[in-house]
Scaffold this motif. Structure first.
Motif, PDB file in Angstrom:
ATOM      1  N   ALA A 152      61.337  80.503   6.055  1.00 44.01           N
ATOM      2  CA  ALA A 152      62.729  80.221   6.399  1.00 44.01           C
ATOM      3  C   ALA A 152      62.820  79.533   7.769  1.00 44.01           C
ATOM      4  O   ALA A 152      63.622  78.606   7.962  1.00 44.01           O
ATOM      5  CB  ALA A 152      63.531  81.515   6.403  1.00 44.01           C
ATOM      6  N   ILE A 153      62.000  79.952   8.715  1.00 44.91           N
ATOM      7  CA  ILE A 153      62.019  79.363  10.062  1.00 44.91           C
ATOM      8  C   ILE A 153      61.536  77.921  10.029  1.00 44.91           C
ATOM      9  O   ILE A 153      62.112  77.041  10.686  1.00 44.91           O
ATOM     10  CB  ILE A 153      61.150  80.209  11.018  1.00 44.91           C
ATOM     11  N   LEU A 154      60.479  77.671   9.273  1.00 51.52           N
ATOM     12  CA  LEU A 154      59.952  76.307   9.204  1.00 51.52           C
ATOM     13  C   LEU A 154      60.963  75.357   8.565  1.00 51.52           C
ATOM     14  O   LEU A 154      61.029  74.176   8.918  1.00 51.52           O
ATOM     15  CB  LEU A 154      58.633  76.295   8.425  1.00 51.52           C
ATOM     16  N   LEU A 155      61.758  75.877   7.609  1.00 51.82           N
ATOM     17  CA  LEU A 155      62.769  75.052   6.955  1.00 51.82           C
ATOM     18  C   LEU A 155      63.981  74.835   7.873  1.00 51.82           C
ATOM     19  O   LEU A 155      64.603  73.772   7.842  1.00 51.82           O
ATOM     20  CB  LEU A 155      63.222  75.709   5.649  1.00 51.82           C
ATOM     21  N   ASN A 156      64.297  75.856   8.658  1.00 51.59           N
ATOM     22  CA  ASN A 156      65.468  75.753   9.549  1.00 51.59           C
ATOM     23  C   ASN A 156      65.119  76.316  10.921  1.00 51.59           C
ATOM     24  O   ASN A 156      65.481  77.449  11.260  1.00 51.59           O
ATOM     25  CB  ASN A 156      66.649  76.512   8.948  1.00 51.59           C
ATOM     26  N   PRO A 157      64.392  75.542  11.729  1.00 51.13           N
ATOM     27  CA  PRO A 157      63.950  76.024  13.051  1.00 51.13           C
ATOM     28  C   PRO A 157      65.066  76.119  14.089  1.00 51.13           C
ATOM     29  O   PRO A 157      64.813  76.511  15.217  1.00 51.13           O
ATOM     30  CB  PRO A 157      62.910  74.978  13.465  1.00 51.13           C
ATOM     31  N   THR A 158      66.294  75.766  13.717  1.00 48.35           N
ATOM     32  CA  THR A 158      67.418  75.852  14.664  1.00 48.35           C
ATOM     33  C   THR A 158      68.210  77.139  14.505  1.00 48.35           C
ATOM     34  O   THR A 158      69.238  77.316  15.158  1.00 48.35           O
ATOM     35  CB  THR A 158      68.368  74.659  14.466  1.00 48.35           C
ATOM     36  N   SER A 159      67.726  78.049  13.655  1.00 52.20           N
ATOM     37  CA  SER A 159      68.457  79.292  13.395  1.00 52.20           C
ATOM     38  C   SER A 159      67.919  80.423  14.268  1.00 52.20           C
ATOM     39  O   SER A 159      66.791  80.879  14.096  1.00 52.20           O
ATOM     40  CB  SER A 159      68.339  79.674  11.920  1.00 52.20           C
ATOM     41  N   ALA A 160      68.745  80.886  15.204  1.00 50.83           N
ATOM     42  CA  ALA A 160      68.336  81.989  16.082  1.00 50.83           C
ATOM     43  C   ALA A 160      68.184  83.282  15.298  1.00 50.83           C
ATOM     44  O   ALA A 160      67.296  84.096  15.583  1.00 50.83           O
ATOM     45  CB  ALA A 160      69.366  82.169  17.199  1.00 50.83           C
ATOM     46  N   ILE A 161      69.038  83.470  14.265  1.00 47.15           N
ATOM     47  CA  ILE A 161      69.003  84.720  13.505  1.00 47.15           C
ATOM     48  C   ILE A 161      67.706  84.879  12.743  1.00 47.15           C
ATOM     49  O   ILE A 161      67.216  85.998  12.535  1.00 47.15           O
ATOM     50  CB  ILE A 161      70.229  84.818  12.547  1.00 47.15           C
ATOM     51  N   MET A 162      67.097  83.756  12.304  1.00 46.33           N
ATOM     52  CA  MET A 162      65.825  83.833  11.579  1.00 46.33           C
ATOM     53  C   MET A 162      64.733  84.388  12.497  1.00 46.33           C
ATOM     54  O   MET A 162      63.956  85.258  12.107  1.00 46.33           O
ATOM     55  CB  MET A 162      65.423  82.455  11.059  1.00 46.33           C
ATOM     56  N   TYR A 163      64.674  83.840  13.726  1.00 51.34           N
ATOM     57  CA  TYR A 163      63.675  84.335  14.670  1.00 51.34           C
ATOM     58  C   TYR A 163      63.928  85.798  15.033  1.00 51.34           C
ATOM     59  O   TYR A 163      62.994  86.606  15.105  1.00 51.34           O
ATOM     60  CB  TYR A 163      63.701  83.489  15.949  1.00 51.34           C
ATOM     61  N   ALA A 164      65.178  86.159  15.266  1.00 52.28           N
ATOM     62  CA  ALA A 164      65.498  87.528  15.645  1.00 52.28           C
ATOM     63  C   ALA A 164      65.179  88.500  14.530  1.00 52.28           C
ATOM     64  O   ALA A 164      64.714  89.621  14.774  1.00 52.28           O
ATOM     65  CB  ALA A 164      66.976  87.624  16.033  1.00 52.28           C
ATOM     66  N   THR A 165      65.406  88.069  13.288  1.00 47.80           N
ATOM     67  CA  THR A 165      65.095  88.931  12.145  1.00 47.80           C
ATOM     68  C   THR A 165      63.590  89.132  12.018  1.00 47.80           C
ATOM     69  O   THR A 165      63.119  90.254  11.784  1.00 47.80           O
ATOM     70  CB  THR A 165      65.651  88.321  10.844  1.00 47.80           C
ATOM     71  N   ARG A 166      62.819  88.045  12.187  1.00 48.97           N
ATOM     72  CA  ARG A 166      61.361  88.210  12.115  1.00 48.97           C
ATOM     73  C   ARG A 166      60.873  89.085  13.275  1.00 48.97           C
ATOM     74  O   ARG A 166      59.941  89.883  13.113  1.00 48.97           O
ATOM     75  CB  ARG A 166      60.672  86.843  12.144  1.00 48.97           C
ATOM     76  N   ALA A 167      61.510  88.971  14.444  1.00 47.84           N
ATOM     77  CA  ALA A 167      61.145  89.825  15.579  1.00 47.84           C
ATOM     78  C   ALA A 167      61.343  91.295  15.246  1.00 47.84           C
ATOM     79  O   ALA A 167      60.524  92.149  15.608  1.00 47.84           O
ATOM     80  CB  ALA A 167      61.978  89.449  16.804  1.00 47.84           C
ATOM     81  N   SER A 168      62.439  91.602  14.531  1.00 50.85           N
ATOM     82  CA  SER A 168      62.705  92.999  14.171  1.00 50.85           C
ATOM     83  C   SER A 168      61.656  93.543  13.211  1.00 50.85           C
ATOM     84  O   SER A 168      61.331  94.730  13.243  1.00 50.85           O
ATOM     85  CB  SER A 168      64.106  93.132  13.568  1.00 50.85           C
ATOM     86  N   VAL A 169      61.108  92.659  12.354  1.00 54.68           N
ATOM     87  CA  VAL A 169      60.044  93.091  11.433  1.00 54.68           C
ATOM     88  C   VAL A 169      58.762  93.365  12.230  1.00 54.68           C
ATOM     89  O   VAL A 169      58.053  94.345  11.967  1.00 54.68           O
ATOM     90  CB  VAL A 169      59.788  92.029  10.339  1.00 54.68           C
ATOM     91  N   TYR A 170      58.480  92.530  13.204  1.00 52.64           N
ATOM     92  CA  TYR A 170      57.301  92.774  14.042  1.00 52.64           C
ATOM     93  C   TYR A 170      57.440  94.093  14.797  1.00 52.64           C
ATOM     94  O   TYR A 170      56.442  94.783  15.048  1.00 52.64           O
ATOM     95  CB  TYR A 170      57.101  91.613  15.026  1.00 52.64           C
ATOM     96  N   ILE A 171      58.665  94.464  15.164  1.00 52.70           N
ATOM     97  CA  ILE A 171      58.890  95.763  15.807  1.00 52.70           C
ATOM     98  C   ILE A 171      58.464  96.878  14.858  1.00 52.70           C
ATOM     99  O   ILE A 171      57.772  97.833  15.254  1.00 52.70           O
ATOM    100  CB  ILE A 171      60.377  95.944  16.198  1.00 52.70           C
ATOM    101  N   LYS A 172      58.844  96.775  13.593  1.00 53.87           N
ATOM    102  CA  LYS A 172      58.483  97.793  12.588  1.00 53.87           C
ATOM    103  C   LYS A 172      56.972  97.842  12.379  1.00 53.87           C
ATOM    104  O   LYS A 172      56.413  98.903  12.069  1.00 53.87           O
ATOM    105  CB  LYS A 172      59.180  97.497  11.268  1.00 53.87           C
TER     106      LYS A 172
END
Length: 392
Positions: A152-172
């Motif tokens: 999803a990030i590679l398709l839309n690298p301008t989306s802050a929510i995509m990065y933040a969501t992946r960050a939350s998974v890394y937290i888990k």
């Protein structure tokens, strides 16, 4: 007291003066502590246990007087070092609470190219990938969720929510460094991303970076408060406050130490200046005695022999007919006390450049013209000429 013991004590003190390392012997630590209790400042060598001196008494060798090496009395005094000024401030440990995880050192995850132009089709496909990631997260399949979110990030690298969501998974997944990279990327896209601050704050807390964590979590709470942020802050803030108080304490101690060092240096310079003054005063008095002048005459003497005579004959007689000068007499019949009490002239007479110029003008008043362009010399010469101009 017994005279022999007093003699031994005197010899011991003399040895301490010659070699302060004597006081480093653990067996006489009580004596060093006693000196310190009286306010004594000991040199650093008195604390180095490696420089252990002879013991006070040994078997078969008699009392302390037999133990002192004669070389100690012939050696030059050891340089006296201010122990207080050289001591490095060693910070104490801080008792912190809370669990931290081992830092993840995996290679950085794939990031999107922000320069890529995102089409509507890419946005739609990116949202579909995010949907699959959310489903995987709900079922605990975090690795799969990371793959979908990366797509999803590679398709839309301008989306802050995509990065933040992946960050939350890394937290888990307990990968705080990866989460920090994603959260930072989200904040670069959207500086007001509450989820970006929240995930990065939590990641910092997992690494034990309590101050950074508290800062991010407070921002996140202001942007979009939730119970999870409040819960983490309750664990983070006490540690952050302890660290801040600890830093302030030792910053203050270092500042006090530096201020004392500056004050000691100031006192040292003042003592050196006072010693130099006393030495010069004694030399002047000695010179006066040898020349036969009275103390009052010596007190009024200026550089170059004034009032007996300044370079060039001043004031007994000034060659070159200095303005107002009468050969063989005081020029202009002026009151010499006015010169002696003129602080500007007195200060000028200590300057070699000004004295050389005065000498030049005294030898030939016509030379005043060549000194007029010198802003330091010209006013003094003019003032001197005015003093000796004679009555109008």
């Amino acid at each position: 007291m017994d005279a022999a013991k007093v003699k031994e004590l005197r010899l011991f003190v003399e040895q301490c003066k010659k070699n302060p390392a004597v006081l480093a012997d653990p067996s006489i630590a009580f004596f060093r502590d006693y000196l310190e209790s009286l306010g004594a400042k000991l040199p650093s060598t008195a604390y180095k246990t490696g420089a252990s001196p002879h013991s006070c008494a040994c078997e078969g060798k008699g009392p302390l007087v037999d133990e002192i090496d004669e070389d100690d009395f012939d050696a030059k005094d050891s340089p006296q070092v201010d122990h207080e000024s050289d001591d490095e401030i060693i910070e104490s440990d801080i008792e912190l609470e809370g669990e931290i995880v081992e830092a993840d050192n995996d290679p950085p995850q794939k990031m999107g190219d922000p320069s890529v132009e995102v089409t509507d089709e890419n946005r739609d496909v990116s949202q579909e990938a995010k949907g699959r990631a959310m489903e995987a997260i709900s079922e605990g399949r975090f690795e799969e969720a990371i793959e979908h979110l990366t797509e999803a990030i590679l398709l839309n690298p301008t989306s802050a929510i995509m990065y933040a969501t992946r960050a939350s998974v890394y937290i888990k997944m307990k990968k705080p460094n990866a989460a920090i990279r994603d959260a930072t990327a989200a904040l670069e896209i959207n500086p007001d991303s509450a989820k970006g601050y929240k995930t990065r704050g939590i990641a910092f807390s997992m690494l034990g970076k309590w101050e950074e964590a508290a800062k991010d979590l407070h921002v996140a709470s202001k942007l979009d408060y939730d119970e999870e942020i409040s819960s983490v802050l309750k664990k983070v803030e006490p540690n952050a406050h302890k660290i801040e108080e600890h830093r302030r304490k030792y910053d203050r101690l270092r500042k006090e130490q530096e201020d004392k060092k500056v004050e000691r240096e100031r006192q040292r310079r003042r003592a050196e200046a006072q010693a130099a003054y006393e030495k010069a005063k004694k030399q002047e008095q000695s010179s006066c005695r040898s020349s036969g002048c009275t103390p009052d005459e010596c007190a009024g003497a200026m550089p170059g022999g004034f009032p007996g005579a300044m370079p060039g004959g001043f004031p007994g007689a000034m060659p070159g007919d200095f303005p107002g000068a009468v050969p063989g007499s005081v020029p202009g019949n002026i009151d010499m006390s006015k010169i002696l009490n003129d602080p500007e002239l007195m200060a000028a007479f200590s300057d070699p450049e000004i004295m050389a110029a005065l000498q030049d003008v005294m030898n030939n008043p016509a030379n005043f013209a060549k000194h007029q362009a010198n802003p330091k010399v010209a006013p003094v010469i003019a003032k001197m000429m005015g003093k000796f101009a004679g009555p109008k």
